[in-house]
Design a protein around this motif. Structure first.
Motif, PDB file in Angstrom:
ATOM      1  N   GLY A  59      -8.749 -12.344  -3.837  1.00  0.00           N
ATOM      2  CA  GLY A  59      -9.425 -11.064  -3.989  1.00  0.00           C
ATOM      3  C   GLY A  59      -9.089 -10.045  -2.912  1.00  0.00           C
ATOM      4  O   GLY A  59      -9.617  -8.936  -2.926  1.00  0.00           O
ATOM      5  N   ILE A  82      -6.158  -8.617  -2.536  1.00  0.00           N
ATOM      6  CA  ILE A  82      -5.504  -7.600  -3.365  1.00  0.00           C
ATOM      7  C   ILE A  82      -6.228  -7.611  -4.698  1.00  0.00           C
ATOM      8  O   ILE A  82      -6.173  -8.594  -5.441  1.00  0.00           O
ATOM      9  N   ALA A  83      -6.923  -6.505  -4.977  1.00  0.00           N
ATOM     10  CA  ALA A  83      -7.738  -6.428  -6.190  1.00  0.00           C
ATOM     11  C   ALA A  83      -6.988  -5.801  -7.359  1.00  0.00           C
ATOM     12  O   ALA A  83      -7.433  -5.894  -8.492  1.00  0.00           O
ATOM     13  N   GLY A  84      -5.860  -5.132  -7.084  1.00  0.00           N
ATOM     14  CA  GLY A  84      -5.112  -4.504  -8.158  1.00  0.00           C
ATOM     15  C   GLY A  84      -4.079  -3.547  -7.596  1.00  0.00           C
ATOM     16  O   GLY A  84      -3.965  -3.378  -6.385  1.00  0.00           O
ATOM     17  N   TYR A  85      -3.351  -2.943  -8.495  1.00  0.00           N
ATOM     18  CA  TYR A  85      -2.285  -2.013  -8.137  1.00  0.00           C
ATOM     19  C   TYR A  85      -2.520  -0.722  -8.898  1.00  0.00           C
ATOM     20  O   TYR A  85      -3.085  -0.714  -9.980  1.00  0.00           O
ATOM     21  N   THR A  86      -2.069   0.377  -8.339  1.00  0.00           N
ATOM     22  CA  THR A  86      -2.294   1.672  -8.969  1.00  0.00           C
ATOM     23  C   THR A  86      -1.122   2.595  -8.665  1.00  0.00           C
ATOM     24  O   THR A  86      -0.191   2.206  -7.966  1.00  0.00           O
ATOM     25  N   GLU A 122       0.538 -13.946  -4.490  1.00  0.00           N
ATOM     26  CA  GLU A 122      -0.321 -14.710  -5.400  1.00  0.00           C
ATOM     27  C   GLU A 122      -1.591 -15.171  -4.695  1.00  0.00           C
ATOM     28  O   GLU A 122      -2.683 -15.105  -5.266  1.00  0.00           O
ATOM     29  N   SER A 161       0.834  -1.208   0.000  1.00  0.00           N
ATOM     30  CA  SER A 161       0.000   0.000   0.000  1.00  0.00           C
ATOM     31  C   SER A 161       0.864   1.250   0.000  1.00  0.00           C
ATOM     32  O   SER A 161       0.520   2.250  -0.629  1.00  0.00           O
ATOM     33  N   SER A 201       3.545   0.120  -4.132  1.00  0.00           N
ATOM     34  CA  SER A 201       3.251  -1.131  -4.834  1.00  0.00           C
ATOM     35  C   SER A 201       4.317  -1.520  -5.846  1.00  0.00           C
ATOM     36  O   SER A 201       4.285  -2.624  -6.377  1.00  0.00           O
ATOM     37  N   SER A 202       5.288  -0.651  -6.093  1.00  0.00           N
ATOM     38  CA  SER A 202       6.354  -0.994  -7.036  1.00  0.00           C
ATOM     39  C   SER A 202       7.561  -1.640  -6.351  1.00  0.00           C
ATOM     40  O   SER A 202       8.542  -1.970  -7.015  1.00  0.00           O
ATOM     41  N   GLU A 246      -3.840 -12.094  -4.095  1.00  0.00           N
ATOM     42  CA  GLU A 246      -4.469 -11.694  -5.357  1.00  0.00           C
ATOM     43  C   GLU A 246      -5.564 -12.683  -5.748  1.00  0.00           C
ATOM     44  O   GLU A 246      -6.662 -12.282  -6.135  1.00  0.00           O
TER      45      GLU A 246
END
Length: 143
Positions: free
Chosen positions: A45, A47-51, A39, A13, A16-17, A42
């Motif tokens: 669910g 972790i739904a994604g990265y931004t 994994e 959080s 994320s990189s 993810e």
């Protein structure tokens, strides 16, 4: 979720990189453990994604507004489908009280914001709008 999962989520959080190897070093576990945990999180669910988060210089230049909408009965679905098409809308929430929906808008210029507000106000089924332009951010817990 256990303590390691929570620490891993907190680290991702914050940035994320961060590489898997660096996460493993910081958390004191094997790289394969971190990869397997990510994994699993993810896949389940959690972790739904990265931004990305835009930097302060970019964010300061953007103009934000909160918009309160009053919608005619039975028009919610059609209004909502039109709202989804506007890229200036960051979020849309149904509410209780005098407004039926609350929108969060962002634009690069006052002209762009004004055009978006005009489009929203012209949607069939929108009874009334009230715009609250954000002047400054005193604090933001999301960052």
């Amino acid at each position: 979720m256990d303590t390691l999962d929570r620490k891993l989520i907190a680290a991702l959080s914050a940035d994320s990189s961060t590489s898997t190897a660096e996460l493993a070093r910081n958390l004191g576990v094997a790289r394969s453990t971190v990869q397997a945990r990510i994994e699993r999180l993810e896949g389940s669910g959690v972790i739904a994604g990265y931004t990305i988060r835009l930097g302060e210089p970019v964010e300061r230049r953007r103009i934000r507004a909160t918009v309160l909408l009053q919608i005619e009965p039975r028009a919610t679905a059609s209004v909502l489908s039109r709202l989804r098409a506007l890229s200036e809308i960051e979020s849309c929430h149904s509410t209780t009280g005098r407004a039926d929906m609350v929108l969060q808008l962002v634009a690069e210029t006052t002209e762009e914001l004004d055009q978006a507000l005009d489009r929203i106000g012209a949607f069939q089924g929108v009874r009334a709008t009230e715009s609250l332009i954000h002047l400054s951010t005193k604090f933001d817990r999301r960052t």
